[in-house]
Design an enzyme around this catalytic site. Sequence first.
Site, PDB file in Angstrom:
ATOM      1  N   MET A  64       0.920  -1.235   0.071  1.00 59.61           N
ATOM      2  CA  MET A  64       0.125   0.134  -0.051  1.00 59.61           C
ATOM      3  C   MET A  64       0.863   1.364   0.015  1.00 59.61           C
ATOM      4  SD  MET A  64      -3.238  -0.742   0.024  1.00 59.61           S
ATOM      5  CE  MET A  64      -2.709  -1.798  -1.607  1.00 59.61           C
ATOM      6  N   LYS A  65       2.161   1.211   0.250  1.00 56.92           N
ATOM      7  CA  LYS A  65       2.945   2.293   0.367  1.00 56.92           C
ATOM      8  C   LYS A  65       2.339   3.417   0.869  1.00 56.92           C
ATOM      9  CE  LYS A  65       5.329   0.968  -4.271  1.00 56.92           C
ATOM     10  NZ  LYS A  65       4.411  -0.268  -4.466  1.00 56.92           N
ATOM     11  N   LEU A  66       2.125   3.179   2.243  1.00 53.73           N
ATOM     12  CA  LEU A  66       1.502   4.303   3.121  1.00 53.73           C
ATOM     13  C   LEU A  66       2.339   5.403   3.378  1.00 53.73           C
ATOM     14  CD1 LEU A  66      -0.326   2.212   5.762  1.00 53.73           C
ATOM     15  CD2 LEU A  66      -1.380   2.955   3.456  1.00 53.73           C
ATOM     16  N   LEU A  67       1.655   6.702   3.337  1.00 49.47           N
ATOM     17  CA  LEU A  67       2.594   8.073   3.756  1.00 49.47           C
ATOM     18  C   LEU A  67       1.126   8.928   3.947  1.00 49.47           C
ATOM     19  CD1 LEU A  67       5.064   9.666   4.211  1.00 49.47           C
ATOM     20  CD2 LEU A  67       4.867  10.182   1.764  1.00 49.47           C
ATOM     21  N   THR A  72      -2.773   9.224  10.965  1.00 48.60           N
ATOM     22  CA  THR A  72      -3.492   8.473   9.963  1.00 48.60           C
ATOM     23  C   THR A  72      -2.854   7.092   9.518  1.00 48.60           C
ATOM     24  OG1 THR A  72      -4.360  10.621   9.066  1.00 48.60           O
ATOM     25  CG2 THR A  72      -4.428   8.635   7.646  1.00 48.60           C
ATOM     26  N   ARG A 179      13.529 -10.167 -13.088  1.00 46.19           N
ATOM     27  CA  ARG A 179      13.240 -10.481 -14.398  1.00 46.19           C
ATOM     28  C   ARG A 179      14.060 -11.572 -14.969  1.00 46.19           C
ATOM     29  NH1 ARG A 179       9.381  -7.786 -13.597  1.00 46.19           N
ATOM     30  NH2 ARG A 179       8.720  -6.469 -14.806  1.00 46.19           N
ATOM     31  N   GLN A 188      10.487  -1.455 -15.550  1.00 45.26           N
ATOM     32  CA  GLN A 188      11.411  -1.418 -14.455  1.00 45.26           C
ATOM     33  C   GLN A 188      12.701  -1.164 -15.237  1.00 45.26           C
ATOM     34  OE1 GLN A 188      10.537  -1.963 -11.672  1.00 45.26           O
ATOM     35  NE2 GLN A 188       9.219  -3.465 -11.261  1.00 45.26           N
ATOM     36  N   ARG A 209       4.780  -9.821 -13.541  1.00 48.81           N
ATOM     37  CA  ARG A 209       4.437 -10.483 -15.021  1.00 48.81           C
ATOM     38  C   ARG A 209       5.334 -11.682 -15.548  1.00 48.81           C
ATOM     39  NH1 ARG A 209       5.333  -4.016 -17.049  1.00 48.81           N
ATOM     40  NH2 ARG A 209       6.129  -4.139 -15.011  1.00 48.81           N
TER      41      ARG A 209
END
Length: 231
Positions: A64-67, A72, A179, A188, A209
């Site tokens: 989620m890469k919260l910031l 919060t 990869r 990437q 992928r």
Amino acid sequence: MSEAMRDRLIVGLDVPTLTEADRVVAALGDTVSFYKIGHQLAFAGGLGFARELAGSGKKIFLDMKLLDIDNTVAKGVENIARMGMTMLTIHAYPKAMRAAVQAAEGSGLTLLGVTVLTSMDDADLNEAGYALTARELVKKRVAQAREAGMGGIVCAPTEVNEMRDVAGPGMALVTPGIRPAGSDHGDQKRVMTPGDAIRAGGSHLVVARPIVAAQDPKAAAQSILDEMAAA
């Protein structure tokens, strides 16, 4: 030997629908034990799916890469810990990391600091206003993550070897940008093969992928596990 790698390979369910995600999980069966769910699937009902997978015994990396402001971030982390997730990403800003660590205390949730996205290089950082190179910024944020008490960090596989010295032996080093030889790099920019990433010191490899878009996802996953084990 590839069995020993099952908990170190994280398959990214970077697909648009729950139907497609369910198809991938069913195709992979017991070959894969760990999945990543990010923004694309999360906003298509993927949070409930994450709970279901965790309830079935799978490990889940919620990307989620919260910031946000400290309170919060803390409240979000508290609820995510209650979901039974295994890993969660936080953007590696010191205040956000400290708030997240305090909120996750005693839960068993491993918090990962996101250093510099693997789709970004020095030119991208310069355009965003950073004076540091990608490698310099990653190194700084790894040190800050360790100081904050984070469980690990996310960095490009090309940076793992150097960052292990900064992180110390106890932190997880989770590496996207994996990869297999001969595969398309997509968006990437700082990539490495599965075997090379393991040899460099990566603790967990995130692969999306090359597995989920393969004609035979199970065979693709097994091939990567075999390469990891051989390394």
